[in-house]
Design a protein around this motif. Sequence first.
Motif, PDB file in Angstrom:
ATOM      1  N   GLU A 183      21.590  58.377  23.035  1.00  0.00           N
ATOM      2  CA  GLU A 183      21.981  57.938  24.373  1.00  0.00           C
ATOM      3  C   GLU A 183      22.238  56.439  24.401  1.00  0.00           C
ATOM      4  O   GLU A 183      23.195  55.969  25.034  1.00  0.00           O
ATOM      5  N   ASP A 184      21.399  55.676  23.694  1.00  0.00           N
ATOM      6  CA  ASP A 184      21.570  54.225  23.643  1.00  0.00           C
ATOM      7  C   ASP A 184      22.878  53.857  22.957  1.00  0.00           C
ATOM      8  O   ASP A 184      23.600  52.946  23.400  1.00  0.00           O
ATOM      9  N   ARG A 185      23.171  54.565  21.867  1.00  0.00           N
ATOM     10  CA  ARG A 185      24.419  54.285  21.145  1.00  0.00           C
ATOM     11  C   ARG A 185      25.628  54.604  22.016  1.00  0.00           C
ATOM     12  O   ARG A 185      26.631  53.879  22.006  1.00  0.00           O
ATOM     13  N   GLU A 186      25.553  55.706  22.754  1.00  0.00           N
ATOM     14  CA  GLU A 186      26.670  56.070  23.633  1.00  0.00           C
ATOM     15  C   GLU A 186      26.857  55.016  24.724  1.00  0.00           C
ATOM     16  O   GLU A 186      27.990  54.673  25.082  1.00  0.00           O
ATOM     17  N   ARG A 187      25.740  54.508  25.274  1.00  0.00           N
ATOM     18  CA  ARG A 187      25.828  53.467  26.309  1.00  0.00           C
ATOM     19  C   ARG A 187      26.468  52.205  25.743  1.00  0.00           C
ATOM     20  O   ARG A 187      27.338  51.588  26.377  1.00  0.00           O
ATOM     21  N   ILE A 188      26.032  51.820  24.525  1.00  0.00           N
ATOM     22  CA  ILE A 188      26.600  50.624  23.883  1.00  0.00           C
ATOM     23  C   ILE A 188      28.091  50.812  23.636  1.00  0.00           C
ATOM     24  O   ILE A 188      28.897  49.899  23.846  1.00  0.00           O
ATOM     25  N   ARG A 190      30.119  52.701  25.343  1.00  0.00           N
ATOM     26  CA  ARG A 190      30.823  52.581  26.634  1.00  0.00           C
ATOM     27  C   ARG A 190      30.975  51.122  27.041  1.00  0.00           C
ATOM     28  O   ARG A 190      32.020  50.687  27.499  1.00  0.00           O
ATOM     29  N   ASP A 191      29.877  50.351  26.864  1.00  0.00           N
ATOM     30  CA  ASP A 191      29.929  48.928  27.220  1.00  0.00           C
ATOM     31  C   ASP A 191      30.962  48.187  26.381  1.00  0.00           C
ATOM     32  O   ASP A 191      31.712  47.342  26.888  1.00  0.00           O
ATOM     33  N   ASP A 194      34.490  49.117  27.528  1.00  0.00           N
ATOM     34  CA  ASP A 194      34.861  48.416  28.763  1.00  0.00           C
ATOM     35  C   ASP A 194      35.152  46.933  28.496  1.00  0.00           C
ATOM     36  O   ASP A 194      36.117  46.368  29.011  1.00  0.00           O
TER      37      ASP A 194
END
Length: 225
Positions: A183-188, A190-191, A194
Amino acid sequence: AGYPCAMHQPVLPADRLAKLVAAAAAVTRQTDLTAVLRTAVATAMELTGARYGALGVLGEHDVLIQFVHSGLDASQAAAIGSPPQGKGMLGTITRVAKTIRVDRIADHPDYVGFPPHHPIMETFLGVPITVGGEVFGNLYLTDKQDGFTDHDEALVEALAVVAGSAIATSRMHSRLRRAAVVEDRERIARDLHDAIIQDLFAVGLSLQALGQKVEDPSVRRSLSE
């Protein structure tokens, strides 16, 4: 003592019951799997007075894939070499999924002998550890003076239940940690996505503004492209 021996339910003395509760707390405090295994071995030895203890984790075809032991020093363990593969009497515990207790290991019909440099062991208590209804591994204790008792067997069987629960909990923690990492990797990602889009847009605007200042048509065309 017979083999394999039936589950006994003797009434435990108050002091031994208190030790079992303390041992259970020590095991369940651990979340790392190896720490759970080592604590289970150490507490089983303390509860029974066994000289040696070990816990073997089973893999495919009931072969031991991890072997945590206590009672042997580093030089003794190195002299023995490879850990057991879960055959002979150790394999019997897995096959019957029941406790085995004997006063003399060599008297058991499935005894296959000890490897070179292995200390000779006499008394034996082996208890399966189940997780999710399947045998995860076996807890082995050997060489208690005057042999293991019904109380020892009841204590270790109860500890095996606690260890099975702690192992299941450890697995859950491990899965949760892996899920958190994903989940952390996916958030990173996405960031980063963007941020990169924003940077590219800014570069595009800069190039567009720069193109309006250039007089050479070919250069202006290249900047536009």
